[in-house]
Write an enzyme that holds these catalytic residues in place. Sequence first.
Site, PDB file in Angstrom:
ATOM      1  N   CYS A   3       0.064  -2.968  -2.595  1.00 15.14           N
ATOM      2  CA  CYS A   3      -1.266  -3.589  -2.623  1.00 15.14           C
ATOM      3  C   CYS A   3      -1.306  -4.711  -3.656  1.00 15.14           C
ATOM      4  CB  CYS A   3      -2.338  -2.539  -2.935  1.00 15.14           C
ATOM      5  SG  CYS A   3      -3.962  -3.269  -3.192  1.00 15.14           S
ATOM      6  N   CYS A   6      -3.822  -4.112  -6.530  1.00 15.15           N
ATOM      7  CA  CYS A   6      -3.306  -3.107  -7.476  1.00 15.15           C
ATOM      8  C   CYS A   6      -2.271  -3.750  -8.402  1.00 15.15           C
ATOM      9  CB  CYS A   6      -2.698  -1.922  -6.738  1.00 15.15           C
ATOM     10  SG  CYS A   6      -3.931  -0.756  -6.090  1.00 15.15           S
ATOM     11  N   ASP A  29     -10.401 -16.681  -7.297  1.00 18.03           N
ATOM     12  CA  ASP A  29      -9.748 -16.585  -5.989  1.00 18.03           C
ATOM     13  C   ASP A  29      -8.712 -17.701  -5.882  1.00 18.03           C
ATOM     14  OD1 ASP A  29     -10.748 -15.262  -2.983  1.00 18.03           O
ATOM     15  OD2 ASP A  29      -9.305 -16.914  -3.008  1.00 18.03           O
ATOM     16  N   GLY A  91     -13.971  -9.735   8.303  1.00 17.38           N
ATOM     17  CA  GLY A  91     -13.065 -10.750   7.777  1.00 17.38           C
ATOM     18  C   GLY A  91     -12.276 -10.317   6.563  1.00 17.38           C
ATOM     19  N   THR A  93      -9.239  -9.332   4.484  1.00 14.91           N
ATOM     20  CA  THR A  93      -7.787  -9.536   4.619  1.00 14.91           C
ATOM     21  C   THR A  93      -6.987  -8.743   3.592  1.00 14.91           C
ATOM     22  OG1 THR A  93      -7.832 -11.512   3.210  1.00 14.91           O
ATOM     23  CG2 THR A  93      -8.095 -11.845   5.589  1.00 14.91           C
ATOM     24  N   HIS A  96      -8.203  -3.712  -0.381  1.00 12.29           N
ATOM     25  CA  HIS A  96      -8.550  -3.125  -1.681  1.00 12.29           C
ATOM     26  C   HIS A  96      -9.936  -3.696  -1.990  1.00 12.29           C
ATOM     27  CE1 HIS A  96      -7.282  -2.129  -6.098  1.00 12.29           C
ATOM     28  NE2 HIS A  96      -8.578  -2.505  -6.111  1.00 12.29           N
ATOM     29  N   HIS A  98     -13.150  -5.420  -2.934  1.00 12.57           N
ATOM     30  CA  HIS A  98     -13.374  -6.535  -3.858  1.00 12.57           C
ATOM     31  C   HIS A  98     -14.652  -7.254  -3.478  1.00 12.57           C
ATOM     32  CE1 HIS A  98     -10.930  -7.953  -0.486  1.00 12.57           C
ATOM     33  NE2 HIS A  98     -11.544  -9.131  -0.621  1.00 12.57           N
TER      34      HIS A  98
HETATM   35  P1  AMP Z   1     -10.912 -10.982   1.867  1.00 10.06           P
HETATM   36  O1  AMP Z   1     -10.393 -11.933   2.903  1.00 10.06           O
HETATM   37  O2  AMP Z   1     -12.393 -10.853   1.824  1.00 10.06           O
HETATM   38  O3  AMP Z   1     -10.188  -9.656   1.934  1.00 10.06           O
HETATM   39  O4  AMP Z   1     -10.556 -11.637   0.471  1.00 10.06           O
HETATM   40  C1  AMP Z   1      -9.256 -11.672  -0.054  1.00 10.06           C
HETATM   41  C2  AMP Z   1      -9.212 -12.843  -0.977  1.00 10.06           C
HETATM   42  O5  AMP Z   1      -8.107 -12.667  -1.867  1.00 10.06           O
HETATM   43  C3  AMP Z   1      -9.011 -14.192  -0.302  1.00 10.06           C
HETATM   44  O6  AMP Z   1     -10.141 -15.018  -0.564  1.00 10.06           O
HETATM   45  C4  AMP Z   1      -7.728 -14.731  -0.933  1.00 10.06           C
HETATM   46  O7  AMP Z   1      -7.794 -16.105  -1.175  1.00 10.06           O
HETATM   47  C5  AMP Z   1      -7.644 -13.941  -2.225  1.00 10.06           C
HETATM   48  N1  AMP Z   1      -6.323 -13.756  -2.795  1.00 10.06           N
HETATM   49  C6  AMP Z   1      -5.212 -13.313  -2.172  1.00 10.06           C
HETATM   50  N2  AMP Z   1      -4.178 -13.225  -3.029  1.00 10.06           N
HETATM   51  C7  AMP Z   1      -4.648 -13.629  -4.231  1.00 10.06           C
HETATM   52  C8  AMP Z   1      -4.070 -13.775  -5.530  1.00 10.06           C
HETATM   53  N3  AMP Z   1      -2.779 -13.492  -5.771  1.00 10.06           N
HETATM   54  N4  AMP Z   1      -4.860 -14.225  -6.534  1.00 10.06           N
HETATM   55  C9  AMP Z   1      -6.149 -14.526  -6.302  1.00 10.06           C
HETATM   56  N5  AMP Z   1      -6.759 -14.400  -5.105  1.00 10.06           N
HETATM   57  C10 AMP Z   1      -6.019 -13.962  -4.081  1.00 10.06           C
HETATM   58 ZN    ZN Z   2      -4.991  -1.648  -4.281  1.00 10.79          ZN
END
Ligand code: AMP
Ligand code: ZN
Length: 112
Positions: A3, A6, A29, A91, A93, A96, A98
């Site tokens: 994850c 995590c 983000d 939506g 992705t 975990h 957030h």
């Molecule tokens: P969601 O699509 O709502 O699950 O949001 C996941 C978010 O995590 C997306 O907006 C990605 O741009 C962001 N994301 C993915 N990997 C990272 C990372 N390493 N650091 C910061 N944000 C990330």
């Molecule tokens: Zn996690």
Amino acid sequence: MSCIFCQIVDKRIPANFIYEDDAVVAFPDINPQAPHHYLVVPKVHYENLLAVPKDSDVFNRVYSAIDQVVNKAGIAETGFRVVVNTKDDGGQTVPHLHFHVLGGRFMTWPPG
Ligand code: AMP
Ligand code: ZN
């Protein structure tokens, strides 16, 4: 443990924490959708909004963190949007839990 959030919580993947306490971290983000775009992430791995036990205090802890993040970021007065994308149609992705905190511009409605 694959994850990504995590791994960020455990500091095995780098992120610039704007906020951290014993229950929550917040960081920008990587693909910002607004001038201010932070992810507020419980340290405990819950897959999504519905996976949180009913007796958990995690939402109180997240609320407290969001309050501090928006004040620190300077968007408490102008306003912001909190989004929790949940499961496929929502939506989501990263599986975990957030909370997206978006600000620094006017947010249109309806969302895409
Ligand atoms: P969601 O699509 O709502 O699950 O949001 C996941 C978010 O995590 C997306 O907006 C990605 O741009 C962001 N994301 C993915 N990997 C990272 C990372 N390493 N650091 C910061 N944000 C990330
Ligand atoms: Zn996690």
